[in-house]
Design a protein around this motif. Structure first.
Motif, short mmCIF file in Angstrom:
data_model
loop_
_atom_site.label_atom_id
_atom_site.label_comp_id
_atom_site.label_asym_id
_atom_site.label_seq_id
_atom_site.Cartn_x
_atom_site.Cartn_y
_atom_site.Cartn_z
N ASN A 91 11.37 -22.18 4.99
CA ASN A 91 12.20 -22.56 6.12
C ASN A 91 12.45 -21.32 6.97
O ASN A 91 13.33 -20.53 6.70
N PRO A 120 16.89 -27.49 6.80
CA PRO A 120 16.26 -27.12 5.52
C PRO A 120 16.70 -28.02 4.37
O PRO A 120 15.89 -28.37 3.50
N ALA A 124 14.08 -30.38 2.21
CA ALA A 124 14.03 -30.31 0.74
C ALA A 124 14.28 -31.68 0.13
O ALA A 124 13.61 -32.08 -0.82
N GLN A 125 15.22 -32.41 0.70
CA GLN A 125 15.53 -33.75 0.22
C GLN A 125 14.32 -34.68 0.38
O GLN A 125 13.96 -35.41 -0.55
N LEU A 128 11.46 -33.67 -2.13
CA LEU A 128 11.85 -33.49 -3.53
C LEU A 128 10.84 -34.06 -4.53
O LEU A 128 10.48 -33.39 -5.50
N LEU A 131 7.77 -31.86 -4.58
CA LEU A 131 8.10 -30.57 -5.19
C LEU A 131 8.29 -30.69 -6.70
O LEU A 131 7.88 -29.80 -7.45
N ILE A 144 11.20 -23.06 -2.73
CA ILE A 144 11.76 -23.22 -1.40
C ILE A 144 12.32 -21.85 -1.03
O ILE A 144 13.14 -21.29 -1.76
N ASN A 146 14.25 -19.81 1.99
CA ASN A 146 15.03 -19.94 3.22
C ASN A 146 15.18 -18.56 3.85
O ASN A 146 15.73 -17.66 3.22
#
Length: 148
Positions: A91, A120, A124-125, A128, A131, A144, A146
């Protein structure tokens, strides 16, 4: 290859067209990752993807505005449909103004929070499941990163 090779990994980079984004994209591609380049400008992203490909790397461009939740969802759907896997997200998209707390406007603060916190989190949500699959597939798991 070293133990730090990203060969075969897929990494999604937001804010790819800026100076730092271009350096990150080159480093990821140089380590062997397929890089998903995202931002708001095809005029900047397409030449970056071409440069990565010309040096033997692999890149895909997915255009979207990170401030827009619907566009984030559509961008993720494209990643899922076109690539089908994701090993990491960087991100790197950023928005902010210089100044002091006295000179800042509330709208500037809200925009910075959307770019740097909410977007971000939402990416990610959305990612998920992919990932988690990467975490099971890769010895090093998924990542991840940031940039702040």
């Amino acid at each position: 290859m070293s133990d730090h090779s990203l060969l075969g990994y897929v990494t999604w980079l937001t804010g790819a067209s800026g100076h730092l984004g271009q350096a990150i994209a080159s480093a990821l591609a140089g380590a062997g990752a397929h890089v998903i380049l995202s931002g708001r400008s095809l005029e900047k992203l397409d030449p970056l993807a071409a440069m990565i490909r010309a040096t033997g790397g692999s890149a895909t461009v997915i255009l979207f505005d990170i401030e827009n939740g619907m566009q984030r969802k559509e961008a993720f759907d494209s990643v899922h449909r076109e690539i089908g896997r994701l090993d990491g997200i960087v991100n790197n998209a950023y928005s902010g103004r210089t100044g002091t707390i006295e000179s800042a406007e509330m709208v500037d603060f809200e925009r910075a929070c959307e770019f740097n916190i909410a977007a971000p989190f939402h990416l990610a949500q959305l990612a998920l499941l992919l990932l988690k699959e990467a975490g099971q597939r890769n010895a090093g798991g998924a990542s991840i990163v940031n940039i702040a």
